[in-house]
Design a protein around this motif. Sequence first.
Motif, PDB file in Angstrom:
ATOM      1  N   HIS A 182      56.795 -36.286  32.292  1.00 27.48           N
ATOM      2  CA  HIS A 182      56.984 -34.905  31.862  1.00 27.48           C
ATOM      3  C   HIS A 182      55.796 -34.421  31.045  1.00 27.48           C
ATOM      4  O   HIS A 182      55.494 -33.236  31.004  1.00 27.48           O
ATOM      5  CB  HIS A 182      58.254 -34.778  31.009  1.00 27.48           C
ATOM      6  N   THR A 185      49.731 -31.818  30.773  1.00 27.05           N
ATOM      7  CA  THR A 185      50.637 -30.955  31.533  1.00 27.05           C
ATOM      8  C   THR A 185      52.069 -31.252  31.119  1.00 27.05           C
ATOM      9  O   THR A 185      52.487 -32.409  31.074  1.00 27.05           O
ATOM     10  CB  THR A 185      50.473 -31.188  33.047  1.00 27.05           C
ATOM     11  N   ARG A 209      56.106 -30.559  31.895  1.00 29.62           N
ATOM     12  CA  ARG A 209      57.011 -30.154  32.971  1.00 29.62           C
ATOM     13  C   ARG A 209      58.451 -30.481  32.604  1.00 29.62           C
ATOM     14  O   ARG A 209      58.713 -31.468  31.918  1.00 29.62           O
ATOM     15  CB  ARG A 209      56.671 -30.867  34.283  1.00 29.62           C
ATOM     16  N   SER A 243      55.193 -25.273  35.049  1.00 23.06           N
ATOM     17  CA  SER A 243      54.507 -26.186  34.134  1.00 23.06           C
ATOM     18  C   SER A 243      53.722 -25.389  33.103  1.00 23.06           C
ATOM     19  O   SER A 243      53.465 -24.195  33.272  1.00 23.06           O
ATOM     20  CB  SER A 243      53.574 -27.130  34.895  1.00 23.06           C
TER      21      SER A 243
END
Length: 635
Positions: free
Chosen positions: A497, A531, A533, A597
């Motif tokens: 994530h 990143t 998510r 994202s």
Amino acid sequence: MRGRKETMRREEFSRPACVLAVALLSVVAHCQTQKRLTPYNIILLTSDQLSADYMRLHGSPYEDTPNLEALAARGTSFTRMYAAAPWTTPSFGVVLTGLFPTVHGMTLPPYKGRGGSISQPMAEGKSPKIPSQLLLSSRKPTLPGLLKPYGMITAADNSNRWSIWDVMDRGWDEWKFFPADQLPVAEDHGSDGFYLTAPKTTAWAQQWLTQHQNQRFFLWVHYMEPHAPFNAPDEFNKFHSAENYPNLKDSVDLHRLAKLQNIQAIHRMQELYAGRILYLDNYIGKLLATVHSLDLDKNTILIFTSNNGDPLYSHPINFNTVDQRSLYSRDLHVPFIVTGLGIPAARDVHELVSNYDIVPTILDLDHLPVSAKTHGVSLQQTIQGDAATVPYRYIFAEESNLIPQYSVRRDRYMLIETMPGGGIQLTVHKHLGQILRQAAAMKRILDEHIQSEIKQAKSYSDKPNNTGLAVLQNRDSANLQLLADKQTVVQATGGAHYQRNGRQWRMDTAMNNLWHFAYLVPSGTGKASVTYRSDTPPVGHYRISVWYSGIGDKRMHQATKANYTLVFRNGSRTVPVNQQHGQATWKSLGIFHDPASVIRTNRANGAVVAGTVRFEKIANAQGGKRWVAKELRAC
């Protein structure tokens, strides 16, 4: 005359003798056929998150699989078995149906599945309350349902709610669930007791086999081990190297170091993982001893495999995480051993196979009709050594949540496509020639496979409820909206994530960020990034907020223009944030529709703290674009 008479007597004698001999041979052949076609019991033995690459059985340097090696010596082992999905729910959906993930549709985490709403009812012997449209369609047959009509008693012994919640009422006569996070094992000193259910899983399976040894049965035994955390009891945690932080267990400090691409920390994680595998192997040995003591190995086909592997920070450049969610080999390469009467012993098969072959193989080995609706093929002829049968030239895998990706693999090549957007990766094994030609050819094969999946998924009446199909087609659906989390906080401990790329990141030990992680990076070209998510695709309007700390090292200038790029359906937007203000509080970046994202890079005018991101669902949001513009000005 004498010769003629003797010939006649021989003929007169031999004719009935020949008839009798043929009759006897027919009886013998019939008996042998009957014996050969005697139906078997089936034991499907699975472990959670066991990567074949870290098993001594498959060449790992850690001596962590003595009992599994003994099992392989009694049967046939496939060295190139790859799961069709990199995590629990979609992979076990494949194992139990023989269908590709998007076709069976169970590709996202269960409804309200992150707590006791699922595990508590299951621990009490009840089915969790889940909307029926979010369960596996009744039109898609499951392995226990296929076996029951042939007189088999079916049972499941399980300790991972995400592997069974969707099929609990689909053909099982009996099931037992051990919630891994609620039943610590007190006698296992030196461990935190979390995810140590192997003693309970083994004991229940031993008891069940003893009670049903004289009946024909199908038993699925699923161990939670070696799933993280990798804290095995002391007697199994024995793989130590002096240079690899030998005193560290699976801890926040170790993950911090591994995320910074510290090779010694990564090796330590692998040592701890090997200890968990050894722990699992010990209890598998106990269960196999029971199978032997009950004399069941004479009439039982036993299959051992895993749902997926674990990357263990093996892709530090672009996927520097632990836990599963990628389509790389470490996530998909799993063991596959088949034993039983008539199965060749000590044989390794090097053909490409996948776990959608398990259903047709079990049916074929047990002399039962193979369902026409399964996507796999029976591996029986391959097991028997038929050199003319090559199961596949290509195998496929996919991931619907977090990072929707689809892959195709052949001998030396693997191609991964990320959707939406169409990003392509081609991995080459041992051969560098003709890369562009191979990429183009494999892209065509993958496109054909995806279109075939879409067509097959649409052929079932549950196509409006199929969340995997909705993700693949990049469209809204009522079920995606139902599954979407109301609030998700993506923190630095969040595995895939929270995906950090680039070697410039470091820890700021003087100033802790939220949840005690403070990653920072000097200003640069943007190649260093993180990143964020959500596990389940956020559907609808979400307020995106960020949290960051100050920098403890006062010699560094913290960025006043740190860019966050928000990727959402059909677009993206970059938001500059002054990290010298609003520290240690949640700062809203705006409201976005179907956010995919949030990306943070080091393209800034100073040092950047990675921080944390929150996705917060806004009910019945109107005028989303206007709200975004208004809140952007406030940043």
